[in-house]
Design an enzyme around this catalytic site. Structure first.
Site, mmCIF file in Angstrom:
data_model
loop_
_atom_site.group_PDB
_atom_site.id
_atom_site.type_symbol
_atom_site.label_atom_id
_atom_site.label_comp_id
_atom_site.label_asym_id
_atom_site.label_seq_id
_atom_site.Cartn_x
_atom_site.Cartn_y
_atom_site.Cartn_z
ATOM 1 C CG ASN A 68 -0.385 0.677 2.421
ATOM 2 O OD1 ASN A 68 -0.442 1.910 2.539
ATOM 3 N ND2 ASN A 68 0.210 -0.104 3.308
ATOM 4 C CG ASN A 126 3.673 6.087 11.175
ATOM 5 O OD1 ASN A 126 4.753 5.500 11.050
ATOM 6 N ND2 ASN A 126 2.832 6.264 10.171
ATOM 7 C CB CYS A 129 6.348 9.766 8.163
ATOM 8 S SG CYS A 129 6.514 10.229 9.873
ATOM 9 C CB ILE A 191 7.667 -4.370 12.088
ATOM 10 C CG1 ILE A 191 6.910 -5.471 11.333
ATOM 11 C CG2 ILE A 191 8.832 -4.916 12.848
ATOM 12 C CD1 ILE A 191 7.762 -6.237 10.318
ATOM 13 C CG ASN A 192 4.695 1.168 9.795
ATOM 14 O OD1 ASN A 192 4.017 0.847 8.822
ATOM 15 N ND2 ASN A 192 4.479 2.265 10.480
ATOM 16 N N GLY A 217 1.102 -8.168 5.765
ATOM 17 C CA GLY A 217 0.420 -9.454 5.636
ATOM 18 C C GLY A 217 1.348 -10.621 5.914
ATOM 19 N N GLY A 243 2.498 -7.734 12.480
ATOM 20 C CA GLY A 243 3.086 -8.044 11.180
ATOM 21 C C GLY A 243 2.629 -9.424 10.757
HETATM 22 C C1 LIG Z 1 -3.610 0.194 4.050
HETATM 23 C C2 LIG Z 1 -2.670 0.359 5.203
HETATM 24 C C3 LIG Z 1 -2.582 1.599 5.861
HETATM 25 C C4 LIG Z 1 -1.707 1.764 6.933
HETATM 26 N N1 LIG Z 1 -1.672 2.971 7.587
HETATM 27 C C5 LIG Z 1 -0.867 3.117 8.688
HETATM 28 C C6 LIG Z 1 -0.857 4.332 9.439
HETATM 29 O O1 LIG Z 1 -1.612 5.286 9.159
HETATM 30 N N2 LIG Z 1 -0.005 4.441 10.496
HETATM 31 C C7 LIG Z 1 0.825 3.404 10.864
HETATM 32 O O2 LIG Z 1 1.570 3.544 11.838
HETATM 33 N N3 LIG Z 1 0.804 2.221 10.195
HETATM 34 C C8 LIG Z 1 -0.008 2.057 9.127
HETATM 35 N N4 LIG Z 1 -0.035 0.858 8.451
HETATM 36 C C9 LIG Z 1 0.820 -0.256 8.916
HETATM 37 C C10 LIG Z 1 0.038 -1.242 9.761
HETATM 38 O O3 LIG Z 1 -0.497 -0.640 10.911
HETATM 39 C C11 LIG Z 1 0.916 -2.441 10.178
HETATM 40 O O4 LIG Z 1 2.043 -1.960 10.883
HETATM 41 C C12 LIG Z 1 1.416 -3.254 8.999
HETATM 42 O O5 LIG Z 1 0.414 -3.391 8.019
HETATM 43 C C13 LIG Z 1 1.924 -4.643 9.413
HETATM 44 O O6 LIG Z 1 0.905 -5.413 10.008
HETATM 45 P P1 LIG Z 1 0.024 -6.482 9.161
HETATM 46 O O7 LIG Z 1 0.975 -7.348 8.414
HETATM 47 O O8 LIG Z 1 -0.785 -7.210 10.207
HETATM 48 O O9 LIG Z 1 -0.821 -5.678 8.254
HETATM 49 C C14 LIG Z 1 -0.903 0.677 7.364
HETATM 50 C C15 LIG Z 1 -0.991 -0.557 6.695
HETATM 51 C C16 LIG Z 1 -1.859 -0.733 5.644
HETATM 52 C C17 LIG Z 1 -1.937 -2.076 4.972
#
Ligand SMILES: Cc1cc2nc3c(=O)[nH]c(=O)nc-3n(C[C@H](O)[C@H](O)[C@H](O)COP(=O)(O)O)c2cc1C
Length: 304
Positions: A68, A126, A129, A191-192, A217, A243
């Protein structure tokens, strides 16, 4: 099984939280379950002013995850506090606001606004950035900047717990973990997304208008687990793991390596009721395994 978990000034009914940007403002998920039953709700990244985000297309699927480049689209802090927060069950479920800003002073200003708002239980910073003033370096890749942001937020946050969210796009995540812990973080989420890219051989174009995006994912779960394992050992502050989590087994894996709680991200897009279902599934699995309190299980990974 007592599912409660308390850390860093947060009291959660269970260790299941939702990850920022994947659960909207929370209100979008009301048709799929009771928000009151979740451990905590972490809302979309909020900035001082509203943001339109990046041009389309900004989401694409990969073999075992998604990319994304939303670009932190959000309605801005005032509209969030006025229109969204009052609809959330903040009296019974902690609402944690994810902060997005492009300069240290902006983070501080945003914190001032949120620290005095009724219904905010905690802040998640966060740092993945770019810092425009320092020439596009990410706060999350520079320990000095990351510590400075953490200090600025912590100083203005008053009684609110401050969680700093680490980026995996670094050589040594423990350097960043120590920097934000020294900066005063009450806890760390980890993690992010990992920077990635997808291309289309037919159009010969990148799949995302932004060219690169954040990979999330199932593909990133082993990376996330490794980083949580490292961070738990590097600092004394509690860690929230995320994550690629999509099942009760995944949740227990993160708790086993030492996380106090977890967040669910991309799984919310696959099935919008996943977080609600996981609360029951985690309880059932823990009971089957004879776990009666998280303290007996957390961080009990036996290393060779
Ligand atoms: C569509 C989308 C938008 C996201 N927006 C943010 C955000 O605004 N701030 C942030 O700290 N992380 C953001 N993330 C990161 C997620 O919070 C998360 O750290 C990351 O997707 C890993 O976890 P997952 O594998 O369970 O998705 C975003 C992720 C996705 C997929």
């Amino acid at each position: 099984m007592d599912m409660q978990v308390a850390f860093a000034g947060l009291d959660l009914k269970n260790p299941i939280m939702t990850a920022s940007g994947t659960f909207g403002y929370g209100t979008e998920f009301m048709p799929y379950g009771k928000l009151e039953e979740l451990g905590a709700i972490v809302v979309k990244g909020i900035s001082l002013a509203p943001r339109k985000g990046n041009p389309q297309p900004r989401i694409t699927e990969t073999a075992c995850g998604m990319l994304n480049a939303i670009g932190l689209q959000n309605i801005g802090v005032e509209a969030f506090l006025r229109d969204k927060l009052p609809q959330l069950p903040w009296r019974t479920t902690p609402v944690i606001v994810n902060l997005y800003a492009q300069a240290v002073e902006e983070f501080a200003e945003l914190t001032d606004r949120l620290a005095t708002a009724k219904g905010v239980a905690g802040l998640e910073v966060n740092i993945s950035c770019p810092n425009v003033r320092e020439g596009g370096v990410q706060f999350g890749q520079d320990p000095v900047l990351a510590a400075r942001v953490t200090e600025a937020v912590k100083k203005r946050a008053g009684a609110l717990p401050v969680m700093v969210k680490l980026s995996p796009n670094v050589t040594d995540v423990t350097v960043m973990a120590r920097a934000v812990a020294d900066g005063g973080a009450d806890c760390i989420s980890c993690i992010n997304t990992l920077t990635g890219m997808a291309v289309d051989i037919h159009s010969r174009r990148p799949c995302l208008a932004n060219v690169v995006g954040g990979l999330s994912g199932p593909a990133i779960k082993p990376v996330a687990l490794r980083m949580v394992h490292q961070v738990v050992r590097a600092v004394d502050v509690p860690v929230v793991g995320l994550g690629g989590i999509s099942s009760a087994e995944d949740v227990l894996e993160f708790l086993l390596v030492g996380a106090h709680a977890v967040q669910l991200g991309t799984a919310n897009f696959v099935r919008p009721d996943t977080a609600f279902k996981l609360v029951d599934e985690v309880r059932r699995l823990a009971e089957e395994m004879g776990i009666s309190a998280w303290e007996d299980f957390r961080g009990t990974l036996e290393l060779p």
